[in-house]
Every structure is written in C-alpha cells, then in structure tokens.
Design a protein around this motif. Structure first.
Motif, mmCIF file in Angstrom:
data_model
loop_
_atom_site.group_PDB
_atom_site.id
_atom_site.type_symbol
_atom_site.label_atom_id
_atom_site.label_comp_id
_atom_site.label_asym_id
_atom_site.label_seq_id
_atom_site.Cartn_x
_atom_site.Cartn_y
_atom_site.Cartn_z
ATOM 1 N N ALA A 249 0.590 -1.126 -0.033
ATOM 2 C CA ALA A 249 -0.108 0.013 0.068
ATOM 3 C C ALA A 249 0.961 1.322 0.168
ATOM 4 C CB ALA A 249 -0.745 0.090 1.254
ATOM 5 N N GLU A 250 1.869 1.319 0.858
ATOM 6 C CA GLU A 250 2.721 2.682 0.887
ATOM 7 C C GLU A 250 3.463 3.005 -0.395
ATOM 8 O OE1 GLU A 250 1.813 4.895 2.946
ATOM 9 O OE2 GLU A 250 0.440 3.399 3.652
ATOM 10 N N LEU A 251 4.408 1.598 -0.778
ATOM 11 C CA LEU A 251 5.198 1.891 -1.804
ATOM 12 C C LEU A 251 4.665 2.238 -3.294
ATOM 13 C CD1 LEU A 251 7.695 -1.040 -1.023
ATOM 14 C CD2 LEU A 251 7.836 1.365 -0.512
ATOM 15 N N ALA A 252 3.284 1.540 -3.386
ATOM 16 C CA ALA A 252 2.563 1.583 -4.484
ATOM 17 C C ALA A 252 1.920 2.998 -4.522
ATOM 18 C CB ALA A 252 1.326 0.890 -4.369
ATOM 19 N N PHE A 253 1.487 3.531 -3.432
ATOM 20 C CA PHE A 253 1.237 5.078 -3.378
ATOM 21 C C PHE A 253 2.153 6.005 -3.707
ATOM 22 C CE2 PHE A 253 -0.334 8.991 -1.486
ATOM 23 C CZ PHE A 253 -1.691 9.035 -2.022
ATOM 24 N N MET A 254 3.310 5.607 -3.160
ATOM 25 C CA MET A 254 4.577 6.618 -3.621
ATOM 26 C C MET A 254 4.699 6.519 -5.140
ATOM 27 S SD MET A 254 6.941 5.648 -0.215
ATOM 28 C CE MET A 254 8.260 6.055 -0.820
ATOM 29 N N ILE A 255 4.902 5.502 -5.712
ATOM 30 C CA ILE A 255 5.312 5.225 -6.825
ATOM 31 C C ILE A 255 4.125 5.636 -7.903
ATOM 32 C CG2 ILE A 255 5.419 3.354 -8.950
ATOM 33 C CD1 ILE A 255 6.770 1.819 -6.756
ATOM 34 N N GLY A 256 2.809 5.526 -7.287
ATOM 35 C CA GLY A 256 1.759 6.259 -8.090
ATOM 36 C C GLY A 256 1.881 7.816 -8.130
ATOM 37 N N GLU A 257 2.282 8.298 -6.868
ATOM 38 C CA GLU A 257 2.502 9.675 -6.997
ATOM 39 C C GLU A 257 3.522 10.132 -7.714
ATOM 40 O OE1 GLU A 257 -0.013 11.120 -4.670
ATOM 41 O OE2 GLU A 257 1.449 12.307 -3.998
ATOM 42 N N ARG A 258 4.527 9.622 -7.793
ATOM 43 C CA ARG A 258 5.483 10.083 -8.867
ATOM 44 C C ARG A 258 5.188 9.786 -10.174
ATOM 45 N NH1 ARG A 258 11.085 10.476 -8.252
ATOM 46 N NH2 ARG A 258 10.225 11.258 -6.207
ATOM 47 N N MET A 259 4.428 8.963 -10.612
ATOM 48 C CA MET A 259 3.889 8.608 -11.914
ATOM 49 C C MET A 259 3.077 9.771 -12.390
ATOM 50 S SD MET A 259 5.121 6.026 -13.477
ATOM 51 C CE MET A 259 3.767 5.314 -14.820
ATOM 52 N N ALA A 260 2.085 9.970 -11.382
ATOM 53 C CA ALA A 260 1.114 10.799 -11.592
ATOM 54 C C ALA A 260 1.831 12.499 -11.942
ATOM 55 C CB ALA A 260 0.228 11.120 -10.698
ATOM 56 N N ARG A 261 2.709 12.732 -11.143
ATOM 57 C CA ARG A 261 3.333 13.902 -11.261
ATOM 58 C C ARG A 261 4.445 14.121 -12.558
ATOM 59 N NH1 ARG A 261 8.381 15.875 -8.801
ATOM 60 N NH2 ARG A 261 8.541 14.284 -7.215
ATOM 61 N N ARG A 262 5.002 12.914 -12.834
ATOM 62 C CA ARG A 262 5.788 12.986 -14.088
ATOM 63 C C ARG A 262 4.954 12.919 -15.399
ATOM 64 N NH1 ARG A 262 11.770 11.156 -13.709
ATOM 65 N NH2 ARG A 262 11.635 11.742 -16.125
ATOM 66 N N VAL A 263 3.908 12.129 -15.323
ATOM 67 C CA VAL A 263 3.096 12.298 -16.540
ATOM 68 C C VAL A 263 2.297 13.574 -16.780
ATOM 69 C CG1 VAL A 263 0.872 11.046 -17.477
ATOM 70 C CG2 VAL A 263 2.669 9.735 -16.299
ATOM 71 N N ALA A 264 1.921 14.016 -15.746
ATOM 72 C CA ALA A 264 1.289 15.504 -15.720
ATOM 73 C C ALA A 264 2.083 16.251 -16.209
ATOM 74 C CB ALA A 264 0.686 15.738 -14.749
ATOM 75 N N ALA A 265 3.407 16.383 -15.951
ATOM 76 C CA ALA A 265 4.401 17.326 -16.394
ATOM 77 C C ALA A 265 4.703 16.797 -18.049
ATOM 78 C CB ALA A 265 5.795 17.163 -15.584
ATOM 79 N N ASP A 266 4.972 15.638 -18.327
ATOM 80 C CA ASP A 266 5.046 15.450 -19.600
ATOM 81 C C ASP A 266 3.802 15.813 -20.711
ATOM 82 O OD1 ASP A 266 7.698 14.148 -19.163
ATOM 83 O OD2 ASP A 266 6.669 12.109 -19.141
ATOM 84 N N VAL A 267 2.746 15.600 -19.888
ATOM 85 C CA VAL A 267 1.659 16.068 -20.766
ATOM 86 C C VAL A 267 1.602 17.434 -21.171
ATOM 87 C CG1 VAL A 267 -0.847 16.141 -20.842
ATOM 88 C CG2 VAL A 267 0.280 14.086 -20.184
ATOM 89 N N ARG A 268 1.948 18.378 -20.035
ATOM 90 C CA ARG A 268 1.928 19.664 -20.187
ATOM 91 C C ARG A 268 3.041 20.262 -21.570
ATOM 92 N NH1 ARG A 268 1.630 24.636 -16.582
ATOM 93 N NH2 ARG A 268 2.616 26.055 -17.895
ATOM 94 N N GLY A 269 4.086 19.279 -21.323
ATOM 95 C CA GLY A 269 5.178 19.818 -22.271
ATOM 96 C C GLY A 269 4.500 19.495 -23.501
ATOM 97 N N TRP A 270 4.083 18.286 -23.818
ATOM 98 C CA TRP A 270 3.657 18.060 -25.131
ATOM 99 C C TRP A 270 2.283 19.075 -25.528
ATOM 100 C CZ3 TRP A 270 3.536 12.227 -22.904
ATOM 101 C CH2 TRP A 270 4.816 12.034 -22.905
ATOM 102 N N LEU A 271 1.392 19.191 -24.732
ATOM 103 C CA LEU A 271 0.528 20.407 -24.990
ATOM 104 C C LEU A 271 1.052 21.620 -25.467
ATOM 105 C CD1 LEU A 271 -2.284 19.224 -22.435
ATOM 106 C CD2 LEU A 271 -2.188 18.890 -24.827
#
Ligand code: C2E
Ligand code: MG
Ligand code: MG
Ligand code: MG
Length: 291
Positions: free
Chosen positions: A84-106
């Motif tokens: 639960a804890e590790l998956a949440f941390m990994i999920g947080e990192r993924m969401a942050r990076r994906v959102a930043a990447d999407v912003r860059g492409w847009l």
C-alpha cells in the motif's frame, strides 16, 4: 540482502519472496532510493483508432530505470506495486511525471489525445487517491480531461474496496475517464459496469493473442465488443502484435487498439519524436497496413 548480492546482479522482487521480511525492508529502501534518484519513470504506449489509423492517446506504464542499461518492467517489482505505501509513492511519482510530460507536449502544440494512468488495488486503500491525482494534474496546469485512469476488477477484492466508488466518482466528475483494464480475466464485472462511471473496456491481451485460431477467444472478444457497443462504451484491444489480429478486431467492430504492431512503450523523449512524426500520412500508413 539485494545490495550484498552485488551491483551487477539484476535484483528482481517477485511474489516468491513475499515471506522474507528482510527482503521487504530491502525493497522499501531500494524503492526509496530509486524515487530519490528519479529512477521511477513512465514509459508510454500509443493507442490507435482502427477506423482512421490515428493516435487517440497513450497509456503510461511504470518503469524502474536502474541504470543506463537496465529498465525493469513492473513484474520485476510487483511486491512494491502490491504494497500500500510503496504503490502509493510510486503512483504519486507517476502522476507527477506524467502530468508534467503532458503539459510539455501540449505546450509544444501536439494533439496527444488522452493519457492513461494505471491504478492498482494497493493504491485504492488510500481514500485520498482521487484528490491526490487531481492535485498533480492541477499543479502541472493540465485539465483533468486529458487523463484516463485504468483500473482492474481486482480493485473490488482489495482492502477498503468501499473507497473505489467515491474515488472514481470524484475523478469522473473532474473529467477523468475510467477504463476497466484486463476485462474478462477477473470475475464478471457487470455490476461494476452498471454502478460505476466506467466508459472504456480494455480487452485483455490473453484473449487477443490467439484470436484468429481459438474459437473460445473469438467468442469472448466478439461478446465484449458487442457488450461495449450496447453499453455505449469504448472498447480497446490490448497486446495487438500482428496485422492479422488488428484486421480481425477491426472487422469485428473493435474501435481502438494498442500493441507492439503499432508501437512499443517508449520513454518521454521517444514520445516527443513520435508526436513530431505523427500526421495524416502516418495515420494513412497504419490504415494501409491493416486494410
Ligand atoms: P496493463 O495495464 O494491462 O498493461 C499492458 C501491458 O502489456 C504492459 O506491460 C505493456 O508493456 C504490455 N504490452 C503492450 N503491448 C503489448 C504487445 O503487443 N504484446 C505484449 N506481449 N505485451 C504488450 P507492463 O508495462 O509490463 O505492465 C504490466 C502491468 O503492470 C500493467 O498491465 C498494469 O497492470 C501494471 N502497471 C504498469 N504500469 C503501472 C503503473 O504506473 N501503476 C500501476 N498501479 N500499475 C502499473
Ligand atoms: Mg493498463
Ligand atoms: Mg491490461
Ligand atoms: Mg495486464
């Protein structure tokens, strides 16, 4: 521990190690270090419209970039994805990076469609999951309607499964679309299709593999396509590797597909190049390929 076994050994954290408490400690420390060194990164796989050949979006898939040569897929650290804890941390990192990447492409002016994040049962044990995802999208300055969330039926078997409906409702109201992943491999999800704001069904790759030869798989895939059509949902086939599979799916009315036939998961830099090359000619070439 993993570290004592040497630097060059590719350490794999698979469920077989589940009982070893010291491995759990080592895993937690190694994931912490991986996060600190920015080694947990998204790869992206394009999703394609079979009718037009056009790109409709991407699926973000987590990778552990251990060093320049070693990129681990989630099967190699499934223990972490189930914690639960590790998956949440990994999920947080993924969401942050994906959102930043999407912003860059847009910002670069690309039409990218929607980008999907996978969310596991372990992440749903946190009631604040929906709010946390939306916060990352907002922080990157990207509207929530640029994102999908992919869940599997196993979320309903996890701890705190009563969090699932309110979390999905929160995301849906904000504009995130929900996809039911690996459809058909869990237990029959008809109740969930009815009660939850799901608008995409993803046909599991295990049914796609032998779709042309295996009458059972053909029947299942056709039934799922029909179900999706009748419920007004989109249907995406996963794991499409051959022209034959793509043609077959298209002929049966499946609208969308992803798989090695079109593109393998790629790092963000690869997506930038992919998007620059994307145009009416690339779409036409895909259409010709599966015509
Ligand atoms: P999934 O969401 O069903 O993702 C599809 C998997 O099929 C991915 O494996 C993808 O790389 C692979 N794939 C795509 N096209 C093909 C193909 O043509 N042939 C074959 N044989 N495979 C193909 P991957 O990246 O190893 O991910 C495995 C699973 O791990 C995912 O299944 C998903 O359930 C989970 N996962 C991946 N990324 C994340 C993440 O960021 N968060 C969470 N919670 N789970 C993730
Ligand atoms: Mg998925
Ligand atoms: Mg899947
Ligand atoms: Mg899967």
């Amino acid at each position: 521990t993993a570290k004592q076994q040497g630097r060059n050994r590719c350490v794999v954290y698979a469920p077989a190690m589940r009982h070893a408490v010291s491995e759990r400690v080592a895993l937690s420390r190694d994931i912490g270090a991986a996060l600190a060194h920015d080694q947990i990164v998204p790869y992206y796989q394009p999703k394609i419209c079979l009718g037009t050949g056009r790109l409709i979006g991407f699926e973000a898939l987590v990778r552990w970039q251990r060093d320049a040569q070693t990129v681990l897929a989630p099967a190699a650290f499934s223990l972490a994805m189930e914690d639960a804890e590790l998956a949440f941390m990994i999920g947080e990192r993924m969401a942050r990076r994906v959102a930043a990447d999407v912003r860059g492409w847009l910002e670069a002016g690309h039409g990218i469609g929607r980008v999907a994040l996978n969310v596991s049962p372990a992440q749903f044990t946190h009631r604040e999951l929906g709010t946390a995802l939306l916060r990352h999208f907002h922080a990157a300055g990207v509207e929530a309607h640029h994102f999908d969330v992919e869940i599997t039926e196993t979320v309903f078997l996890g701890r705190n499964s009563d969090f699932v409906a309110p979390i999905l409702d929160e995301l849906y109201r904000a504009g995130v679309r929900i996809a039911l992943d690996d459809f058909g491999t869990g237990y029959a999800g008809f109740t969930h299709l009815k009660q939850l704001p799901i608008d995409t069904i993803k046909i599991d790759q295990s049914f796609v593999k032998d779709i042309e030869q295996d009458a059972f798989d053909t029947a299942i895939v056709c039934a799922v396509i029909e179900l999706g059509r009748n419920l007004g949902m989109r249907v995406v086939a996963e794991g499409v590797e051959t022209v034959g599979q793509a043609r077959f799916l298209k002929a049966r009315g499946c609208e969308f597909a992803q798989g090695y036939l079109f593109a393998r998961p790629m790092p963000a830099t690869g997506v930038s190049a992919f998007l620059r090359a994307e145009c009416s000619e690339t779409a036409a070439a895909r259409l010709a390929l599966i015509a």
